[in-house]
Design an enzyme around this catalytic site. Structure first.
Site, mmCIF file in Angstrom:
data_model
loop_
_atom_site.group_PDB
_atom_site.id
_atom_site.type_symbol
_atom_site.label_atom_id
_atom_site.label_comp_id
_atom_site.label_asym_id
_atom_site.label_seq_id
_atom_site.Cartn_x
_atom_site.Cartn_y
_atom_site.Cartn_z
ATOM 1 N N LYS A 22 -3.864 6.368 73.518
ATOM 2 C CA LYS A 22 -4.319 5.128 72.878
ATOM 3 C C LYS A 22 -3.120 4.254 72.484
ATOM 4 C CE LYS A 22 -6.799 5.517 68.887
ATOM 5 N NZ LYS A 22 -6.692 4.434 67.898
ATOM 6 N N SER A 23 -2.124 4.833 71.857
ATOM 7 C CA SER A 23 -0.973 4.030 71.405
ATOM 8 C C SER A 23 -0.248 3.392 72.589
ATOM 9 C CB SER A 23 0.017 4.909 70.636
ATOM 10 O OG SER A 23 -0.549 5.342 69.432
ATOM 11 N N ARG A 27 -0.011 -0.869 73.680
ATOM 12 C CA ARG A 27 1.277 -1.532 73.892
ATOM 13 C C ARG A 27 1.438 -2.014 75.313
ATOM 14 N NH1 ARG A 27 1.254 1.818 69.751
ATOM 15 N NH2 ARG A 27 2.867 1.728 68.134
ATOM 16 N N GLY A 94 -6.658 -0.730 63.802
ATOM 17 C CA GLY A 94 -5.471 -1.109 63.027
ATOM 18 C C GLY A 94 -4.314 -1.470 63.943
ATOM 19 N N ASP A 314 -1.926 11.426 62.604
ATOM 20 C CA ASP A 314 -3.262 11.397 63.233
ATOM 21 C C ASP A 314 -3.839 12.800 63.439
ATOM 22 O OD1 ASP A 314 -3.222 8.665 63.278
ATOM 23 O OD2 ASP A 314 -2.501 8.523 65.333
ATOM 24 N N ARG A 345 -9.378 9.382 54.368
ATOM 25 C CA ARG A 345 -9.487 10.682 55.043
ATOM 26 C C ARG A 345 -9.333 11.861 54.086
ATOM 27 N NH1 ARG A 345 -6.713 9.088 60.918
ATOM 28 N NH2 ARG A 345 -8.690 8.318 61.768
#
Ligand code: S3P
Length: 434
Positions: A22-23, A27, A94, A314, A345
């Site tokens: 995902k990260s 990007r 986010g 995470d 969380r």
């Protein structure tokens, strides 16, 4: 209201590949839209969060074509984005709002960006402050929360030390730094995930890191590129934990991203006694990838604090839910950041672990979860509070509990991992299951 039922499992076995990281996906899409020419991104994350990034980039004028499990983006160059007609919608993400805030700070127009109820409660001053120092005008509700109104323009390079270790803040400053003349510097005592830096280097920017300082030379011409996104190691964590919970389990996860800023989870599991190994390590498009093998073994438990907390951020929901299956339990400290993630969380983990009968102590900055001696978990109805990582962590914890665990609103897993439950089921029913 949809529900998912999880029953105790006898074995968890198989060979699998995971959705794109995902990260890295966020990007690669944002940078491709700022580059000149056509970029092709293979194995782009199918997550709703990464779809939010594409939706925003399209609203900013980028041409994006979906092709199989990849996308093609026609870059517009650093100053080719168009003023969006409506408020940009970052959904639950986010990373989308904070990284785009950086790129919008350098544009010659006013844009508004917001998101869902959870995102509108998350702190934004951490990116507003450095971007204002660089010269952007930013307004926010209560000077902290989305919607953000960002009026970009000529930016100054800054030398900045974020107050919390955060790859999102670092990336927002670096993205804005692309538009500033001279050298933008970000200092970070904890080396947070560095996918932005690696992608920028691959695309021709002058960027270095030394003694915890990242330096970027402004106004580069970013080259379009072809990039294959490796499997998401944060998604892998759920399945690694499953093999440690369910006896007679063995997994091979192929093509996982093994960037050293993300592999702390493998080191931590190994330190607890998990038989984890990495094979076929390779470097691809600036990122390390490889296969991860693991099989069932009893694990000791441990304490996570300081820099370790930031580097496992995470993975903490899964580690907390693994606590009752370890010998000594899991303690997490210095983790106030967990209270401002997709949900609080710490509170949501404590609530649901207690429902399953775990021994839990909650602290302002963390949680302690008792180990095996506190007894076997009992199935319960889990409320993930719309938080994807909580839903997945408790689905995995349910595999070792007594009786049935019910996950409410399981659809929220799509935020990062849309086929999580299908993959989980396929591994429980694998042909080599004993
Ligand atoms: C991310 C950074 C982390 C992480 C988030 C993804 C990123 O957030 O929790 O899921 O892609 O940069 P912070 O930067 O707030 O620590």
């Amino acid at each position: 209201m949809a529900k998912r039922r999880i029953r105790p499992a006898k074995a968890f076995r198989g060979i699998l590949t995971l959705p794109g990281d995902k990260s890295i996906s966020h990007r690669s899409a944002i940078l491709a839209a700022l580059a000149e020419g056509k970029s092709e991104i293979f194995n782009y994350s199918p997550s709703a969060d990464c779809e939010s990034t594409l939706r925003c980039l399209r609203a900013l004028g980028a041409n994006i074509e979906e092709k199989g499990s990849g996308i093609i983006i026609e870059g517009k160059g650093l100053s080719g984005w168009a003023k969006p007609r409506k408020t940009l919608d970052a959904g639950n993400s986010g990373t989308t709002i904070r990284l785009l805030a950086g790129a919008l700070a350098g544009q010659n127009f006013l844009a508004e960006i917001s998101g869902d109820g959870s995102l509108r409660r998350r702190p934004m001053r951490r990116v507003m402050e450095p971007l204002r120092q660089m010269g952007a005008k930013i307004e926010a509700r209560e000077d902290e929360f989305a919607p953000l109104k960002i009026e970009g323009g000529a930016l100054r390079a800054i030398d900045y030390a974020p107050k919390v270790p955060s790859a999102q803040v670092k990336s927002a400053v670096l993205l804005a730094g692309l538009f500033a003349e001279g050298e933008t510097i970000v200092h970070e005592p904890v080396h947070t995930r560095d996918h932005t830096e690696l992608a920028l280097r691959e695309m021709g920017a002058a960027i270095t890191r030394q003694d915890g300082a990242v330096r970027l030379q402004g106004r580069p011409k970013l080259k379009a590129r072809q990039v294959a996104v490796p499997g998401d190691i944060s998604a892998a964590t759920f399945f690694l934990a499953a093999t440690l919970i369910v006896p007679d389990s063995e997994l091979i996860i192929q093509g996982v991203g093994l960037n050293p800023t993300r592999t702390t989870i493998l080191d931590f599991l190994a330190a607890m006694g998990a038989p984890v190994s990495v094979v076929a390590l390779a470097s691809r498009d600036g990122e390390l990838t490889g296969d991860v093998n693991v099989h069932h073994a009893p694990v000791k438990g441990g304490k996570i604090s300081g820099a370790l907390t930031a580097r496992l951020i995470d993975e903490l929901p899964m580690l907390a839910a693994l606590g009752p299956y370890t010998e000594g339990g899991i303690e997490i400290r210095d983790a106030k950041e967990l209270r401002v993630k997709e949900s609080d969380r710490i509170a949501v983990m404590a609530e649901n672990l207690r429902k399953m009968g775990a021994e839990v102590e909650e602290f302002p900055d963390g949680i302690r979860v008792g180990g095996r001696a506190a007894g076997r978990l009992r199935g319960a109805t889990i409320d993930p509070h719309e938080d994807h990582r909580i839903a997945m962590a408790f689905a995995i914890a349910g595999l070792g509990a007594e009786g049935e665990t019910v996950i409410r609103d399981p659809h929220c897993v799509a935020i990062s991992f849309p086929n999580f439950f299908e993959l989980l089921e396929s591994l429980l029913k694998a042909p080599n299951e004993k």
